[in-house]
Design a protein around this motif. Sequence first.
Motif, PDB file in Angstrom:
ATOM      1  N   SER A  11       0.830  -1.213   0.000  1.00  0.00           N
ATOM      2  CA  SER A  11       0.000   0.000   0.000  1.00  0.00           C
ATOM      3  C   SER A  11       0.862   1.261   0.000  1.00  0.00           C
ATOM      4  CB  SER A  11      -0.937   0.006   1.211  1.00  0.00           C
ATOM      5  OG  SER A  11      -0.197  -0.006   2.423  1.00  0.00           O
ATOM      6  N   LEU A  12       2.000   1.230   0.684  1.00  0.00           N
ATOM      7  CA  LEU A  12       2.884   2.399   0.686  1.00  0.00           C
ATOM      8  C   LEU A  12       3.541   2.583  -0.674  1.00  0.00           C
ATOM      9  CD1 LEU A  12       4.624   2.096   4.186  1.00  0.00           C
ATOM     10  CD2 LEU A  12       2.809   3.685   3.504  1.00  0.00           C
ATOM     11  N   PHE A  13       3.978   1.480  -1.279  1.00  0.00           N
ATOM     12  CA  PHE A  13       4.538   1.576  -2.628  1.00  0.00           C
ATOM     13  C   PHE A  13       3.492   2.099  -3.613  1.00  0.00           C
ATOM     14  CE2 PHE A  13       7.429  -1.963  -1.091  1.00  0.00           C
ATOM     15  CZ  PHE A  13       8.575  -1.176  -1.051  1.00  0.00           C
ATOM     16  N   ALA A  14       2.247   1.626  -3.464  1.00  0.00           N
ATOM     17  CA  ALA A  14       1.184   2.036  -4.379  1.00  0.00           C
ATOM     18  C   ALA A  14       0.884   3.522  -4.248  1.00  0.00           C
ATOM     19  CB  ALA A  14      -0.074   1.214  -4.114  1.00  0.00           C
ATOM     20  N   ALA A  15       0.869   4.031  -3.008  1.00  0.00           N
ATOM     21  CA  ALA A  15       0.610   5.453  -2.796  1.00  0.00           C
ATOM     22  C   ALA A  15       1.710   6.301  -3.425  1.00  0.00           C
ATOM     23  CB  ALA A  15       0.496   5.753  -1.303  1.00  0.00           C
ATOM     24  N   ALA A  16       2.961   5.872  -3.261  1.00  0.00           N
ATOM     25  CA  ALA A  16       4.079   6.603  -3.864  1.00  0.00           C
ATOM     26  C   ALA A  16       4.004   6.549  -5.386  1.00  0.00           C
ATOM     27  CB  ALA A  16       5.403   6.039  -3.374  1.00  0.00           C
ATOM     28  N   ALA A  17       3.615   5.386  -5.929  1.00  0.00           N
ATOM     29  CA  ALA A  17       3.527   5.242  -7.382  1.00  0.00           C
ATOM     30  C   ALA A  17       2.475   6.185  -7.969  1.00  0.00           C
ATOM     31  CB  ALA A  17       3.194   3.796  -7.734  1.00  0.00           C
ATOM     32  N   ARG A  18       1.323   6.255  -7.321  1.00  0.00           N
ATOM     33  CA  ARG A  18       0.273   7.163  -7.806  1.00  0.00           C
ATOM     34  C   ARG A  18       0.743   8.615  -7.734  1.00  0.00           C
ATOM     35  NH1 ARG A  18      -3.015   3.492  -4.980  1.00  0.00           N
ATOM     36  NH2 ARG A  18      -3.144   4.847  -3.162  1.00  0.00           N
ATOM     37  N   ALA A  19       1.394   8.967  -6.626  1.00  0.00           N
ATOM     38  CA  ALA A  19       1.874  10.343  -6.468  1.00  0.00           C
ATOM     39  C   ALA A  19       2.881  10.697  -7.548  1.00  0.00           C
ATOM     40  CB  ALA A  19       2.490  10.511  -5.085  1.00  0.00           C
ATOM     41  N   CYS A  20       3.803   9.784  -7.828  1.00  0.00           N
ATOM     42  CA  CYS A  20       4.838  10.070  -8.832  1.00  0.00           C
ATOM     43  C   CYS A  20       4.249  10.162 -10.239  1.00  0.00           C
ATOM     44  CB  CYS A  20       5.938   9.007  -8.758  1.00  0.00           C
ATOM     45  SG  CYS A  20       7.006   9.195  -7.303  1.00  0.00           S
TER      46      CYS A  20
END
Length: 410
Positions: free
Chosen positions: A261-270
């Motif tokens: 979930s943390l990787f996914a949040a960062a991916a969406r932000a980037c």
Amino acid sequence: MHLALICPPFKSHIAVFETVGAELVRRGHRVTFVLNAGAERYVTEGFDVCAVEGTDARQMERVIDRASRPSGLLGVLRTVHDTAMLTDALCEHAPEHLRALGIDAVLGDQMEPAAGLLARHLGVPIISIACALPIERDETIPLPFLPWLYDPSPKGIRRNRGGERVSRLLLLEQNRVIRKWSRRFGLGETFHDLQSCLSDVATIAQTTVGFDFPRTSANSRLHMVGPLREEELEEEIPFDVDSGKPFVFMSLGTLQGHRASLFAAAARACRQLDVQLLVAHCGGLDREQVEALGDTWVVDFAPQRAVLARADLCITHCGMNTVMDALEFGTPLLALPIAFDQPGVSARIVHHGVGSRLSTRLATAAKMGRAIGTLLSEPGYKKRAGEIGCTISAAGGLRKAADIIEAAII
């Protein structure tokens, strides 16, 4: 000299001891890992290992799995129980092995009190190694596992004392084990907590004076030498990074690489910021989770130092190795502390203005996006990170650590 290497069964800690051990072997010494049974498989082939009875591989897997998924008060108490159990097993079974090996000195992880107890029991010197933040007390500095910012005022000191009182309650089980073996080893009540088990000769810490909070208590035994690592050959980044776009590296270490979930949040932000992102999940994600991220690059492992030399920002769980690597190259940090000393590391990141931090419970894509945008657009973060990086390069590292060890035991 024959040195015993005693540390917790976590890969990041073992890796530090391997590096120090290899340097000592190059200098003509002999080293042997003395670990809880089940942890020997995490040691690189080529090192001598003594597996100490009292645990097994399955039990060790459970300990490491629980450590990777801390949650609330019960999670903290469970981790304390596990560490106390490991200490108890080492104290009960290791003395005969250490005698048979003819150990002359002990290199002990600060987080494994058995190292200090066993060394005193056998009458050999011990040198402590702080793979994480050093736990030497200073009334102006919060305990390493707390996220509190530096406050040397009377109010801040009272706050820190309150934190220590709570810590003593949480660590009751561990402290009972330490007192039990202090008495059984004929050491009386001298050893009663983790702090009392530290070396009275030297502690080697992977941080630097420039990154730590200012210390008001002089401690000539504490040597902050920076990262303990080999000099590496220059590596090429195996990715075609577009120099016209910001490049962000994200790693949550070997224990926390499963946090999709943390990787996914960062991916969406980037993606929303049109920023390149490299995720290194250390084997924590499965194929479906990797495909769901849809990042620029997702890999098990990456050549971290080469990547951080090129990156414009590092998103990290605040493991000491990653933070030191990033700062050495002047790379700002977005801190997502999860457990252990990571909250304390994140507080130092904020204190020195080399990055910002978010709570992992509240780290949405929107919040990550705002934090990433700020860190990439404000040059002060990179400037201050570079200043801290200079202290890391000058701290001495592995060679200085080995010099200190030799001076203490020879």
